[in-house]
Enzyme design. Sequence first.
Site, PDB file in Angstrom:
ATOM      1  CB  CYS A   1      -0.949   0.103   1.180  1.00 35.35           C
ATOM      2  SG  CYS A   1      -2.110  -1.256   1.281  1.00 35.35           S
TER       3      CYS A   1
ATOM      4  CE  LYS B   1      13.653 -11.202 -10.012  1.00 34.71           C
ATOM      5  NZ  LYS B   1      14.373 -10.889  -8.814  1.00 34.71           N
TER       6      LYS B   1
ATOM      7  CD1 TRP C   1      -0.080  -6.225  -3.243  1.00 35.14           C
ATOM      8  CD2 TRP C   1      -0.332  -6.862  -1.111  1.00 35.14           C
ATOM      9  NE1 TRP C   1       0.237  -7.555  -3.161  1.00 35.14           N
ATOM     10  CE2 TRP C   1       0.087  -7.975  -1.869  1.00 35.14           C
ATOM     11  CE3 TRP C   1      -0.556  -7.028   0.254  1.00 35.14           C
ATOM     12  CZ2 TRP C   1       0.303  -9.235  -1.304  1.00 35.14           C
ATOM     13  CZ3 TRP C   1      -0.356  -8.281   0.821  1.00 35.14           C
ATOM     14  CH2 TRP C   1       0.076  -9.364   0.035  1.00 35.14           C
TER      15      TRP C   1
ATOM     16  NE  ARG D   1       4.601   1.698  -0.023  1.00 41.02           N
ATOM     17  CZ  ARG D   1       5.599   1.377   0.781  1.00 41.02           C
ATOM     18  NH1 ARG D   1       6.840   1.558   0.381  1.00 41.02           N
ATOM     19  NH2 ARG D   1       5.379   0.872   1.965  1.00 41.02           N
TER      20      ARG D   1
ATOM     21  CD  GLU E   1      17.064 -13.090  -7.920  1.00 45.20           C
ATOM     22  OE1 GLU E   1      16.496 -13.630  -6.960  1.00 45.20           O
ATOM     23  OE2 GLU E   1      16.699 -12.000  -8.391  1.00 45.20           O
TER      24      GLU E   1
ATOM     25  CE  LYS F   1      11.522  -2.929  -5.608  1.00 46.97           C
ATOM     26  NZ  LYS F   1      12.167  -4.056  -6.291  1.00 46.97           N
TER      27      LYS F   1
ATOM     28  CG  HIS G   1      18.760 -36.785  -5.060  1.00 45.04           C
ATOM     29  ND1 HIS G   1      19.133 -38.047  -4.657  1.00 45.04           N
ATOM     30  CD2 HIS G   1      19.911 -36.118  -5.331  1.00 45.04           C
ATOM     31  CE1 HIS G   1      20.460 -38.120  -4.647  1.00 45.04           C
ATOM     32  NE2 HIS G   1      20.948 -36.971  -5.066  1.00 45.04           N
TER      33      HIS G   1
ATOM     34  CG  ASN H   1       1.459   0.589   4.226  1.00 40.96           C
ATOM     35  OD1 ASN H   1       1.234  -0.596   4.025  1.00 40.96           O
ATOM     36  ND2 ASN H   1       2.682   1.085   4.206  1.00 40.96           N
ATOM     37  N   GLY H   2      -0.690  -1.251   6.364  1.00 45.49           N
ATOM     38  CA  GLY H   2      -0.297  -2.112   7.474  1.00 45.49           C
ATOM     39  C   GLY H   2      -1.411  -3.083   7.803  1.00 45.49           C
TER      40      GLY H   2
ATOM     41  CD  GLU I   1       9.944 -11.532  -8.938  1.00 44.21           C
ATOM     42  OE1 GLU I   1       9.319 -11.103  -7.972  1.00 44.21           O
ATOM     43  OE2 GLU I   1      11.176 -11.431  -9.046  1.00 44.21           O
TER      44      GLU I   1
HETATM   45  C1  F6R Z   1      11.732 -10.593  -5.987  1.00 40.82           C
HETATM   46  C2  F6R Z   1      11.667  -9.626  -4.927  1.00 40.82           C
HETATM   47  C3  F6R Z   1      11.307 -10.100  -3.569  1.00 40.82           C
HETATM   48  C4  F6R Z   1      12.090  -9.323  -2.504  1.00 40.82           C
HETATM   49  C5  F6R Z   1      11.592  -9.686  -1.109  1.00 40.82           C
HETATM   50  C6  F6R Z   1      12.397  -9.010  -0.028  1.00 40.82           C
HETATM   51  O1  F6R Z   1      12.123 -10.002  -7.182  1.00 40.82           O
HETATM   52  O2  F6R Z   1      11.871  -8.462  -5.124  1.00 40.82           O
HETATM   53  O3  F6R Z   1      11.487 -11.461  -3.427  1.00 40.82           O
HETATM   54  O4  F6R Z   1      13.437  -9.612  -2.640  1.00 40.82           O
HETATM   55  O5  F6R Z   1      10.246  -9.327  -0.983  1.00 40.82           O
HETATM   56  O6  F6R Z   1      12.326  -7.629  -0.140  1.00 40.82           O
HETATM   57  P1  F6R Z   1      13.397  -6.688   0.511  1.00 40.82           P
HETATM   58  O7  F6R Z   1      14.686  -6.942  -0.149  1.00 40.82           O
HETATM   59  O8  F6R Z   1      12.878  -5.309   0.235  1.00 40.82           O
HETATM   60  O9  F6R Z   1      13.440  -7.010   1.965  1.00 40.82           O
END
Ligand code: F6R
Length: 612
Positions: A2, A489, A73, A27, A485, A607, A508, A99-100, A492
């Site tokens: 949010c 990517k 969100w 956000r 990673e 984010k 396995h 937000n929260g 998501e």
């Molecule tokens: C994936 C991504 C998330 C963040 C995770 C932690 O691309 O961005 O997996 O890495 O939500 O977020 P931070 O780094 O802000 O604590």
Amino acid sequence: MCGIVAYIGPREAYPVLIKGLHRLEYRGYDSAGICLLNDDIRIFKCKGKVSDLEDYVAGKNTSGTIGMAHTRWATHGEPNTINAHPHFSQNRTIALIHNGIIENYMVLRSELKNRGYIFTSETDTEVLVHLIEDIMISEQVAVEDAVRIALNQVIGAYAIVILARDSPDKIIAARKGSPMVLGIGKGEFFVASDATPLIEYTDNVVYLNDEEIAIIERGKDLKIKTIRNQSHTPYIQKLALSLNEIEKGGFEHFMLKEIYEQPRSIFDSMRGRLHIDQGNVTLGGIRDYEQKILNAKRIIITACGTSWHAGLVGEYLIEDLARIPVEVEYSSEFRYRNPVLNEDDVVIAISQSGETADTLAAIDLAKSKGATVLGICNVVGSSIARATHAGVYTHAGPEIGVASTKAFTAQVAVLTLLGLLIAQKKGTIPNSRFQKILLELDSIPAKVERILQLNDKIRDIATIYKDVKNSLYLGRGYNFPVALEGALKLKEISYIHAEGYPAAEMKHGPIALIDEHMPVLFIATRRGIYEKVISNIEEVKARKGKIIAIVTEGDESVKNLADHCIEIPDTEEMLIPLLATIPLQLLSYHIAVMRNCNVDQPRNLAKSVTVE
Ligand code: F6R
């Protein structure tokens, strides 16, 4: 999660708020709403994105020089117009954005229901606005006092802004656990979840602390009180953020811009820290804790998502270089599993946003057990940066694309510097080897630049695989976190199922998935246990899997086996994640674009994950 923004001053509030919402949309983007105040208090809200809100509001009365806005969100209640913020109190005299998460909202809700309050939404937020109104009426107090009294009854996390019809020149804002920054201009004030909505208006900011309430009145100085009614003097700081850092700069998406920024962001993360001339590394932010780190019996890295993957690279690096045992923990597990922790432990929390709720809770836990807690954060002044004893900023610049790219490589670069620093000071590495790695690290930004030139080739590979349903990402050693990673990517942003595995673990279980339809992406660079990885590639080939391989420039062995090879420059084994990640980011990006996915704002994600 949010985004919230508010304004009071001489300008028309609406354009400031809408622009701010666009900046904060990363956000959350389930629904959006706005509240404007002059003679009356008006709320406009709808399901969807900020642009949907703009369409909805078009032609309506948006006048007013005080207002607030929210992009959501969803946590409690589906993303629809009714659950969108702002929320009105029963008498429609107060509006609130939040937000929260209010954890005790059920109890508060049933008490308020018993007192005759009618709830229109399914949100946890609505209890707050009714509660504040209830206190104002029953205790005959001003809105700021009602907010203070109400917040003493609340369990959970909040960043809230309140407007009251009968106080048309006042904004009340408060926070606990969720971020909030106040911008102080000439005769005007801004409130936002981060500094991006206010940078073009002011560079004077105050970061609100937990349990602080800001009383912002037109023509008066900012006042800050705690929820226990103590006055605090606002601590005004200068903002180090520029407008072009948060704009797309000619790129189609923020994610692509951020991928392309990596030569610079990696360089910036090492600037002033990697000293080739002096042959050493310094990390000013943790200098006071150096001895503690050198004496640590073990290091625990805690993080979530991509930052956790960076932590895994950190584990390999620090153990390899500095010979200190390292454990890497998901913050969400660590915080609830009663871990063994003591004063000899050094905990490193890694976070791009610096706001991740689980990582913040892990930090609190570690501190409560007496451990030293250091942060590796990107966002300056963020909650994690402030909650830790000391830390190192990654200086990657604002990351706006929801999928983390440049933050990951900057985190890995900082962890590499940390590993090197400890190793040099502890004497766990011969100086000649140390100097070699230092030089190699210095050359990484230029090598990333070369990899970015492979973009067209990577786009061609994306065209072939854009319609697959599943994929596997395999790597060993330092390339195992890279595989994780890469898979994250892809899934998501393109919604293709992707799994990252240590290549040898394939036998396995996952090998059962392989047939002629399954693309398998190997990170098979010519360092470490390269020959073993070749055997793993053979195993996939024998089962007709399609092989895409990230290989070292000039490689011939893998080329003979793979369907497609992406060649990256050679480097020290421990630095390969800084290079091998880049083509995987580009591949995911192109596949997602070809599938018409919203690359910068993938579905269901946000984010900054400020809820657990
Ligand atoms: C994936 C991504 C998330 C963040 C995770 C932690 O691309 O961005 O997996 O890495 O939500 O977020 P931070 O780094 O802000 O604590």
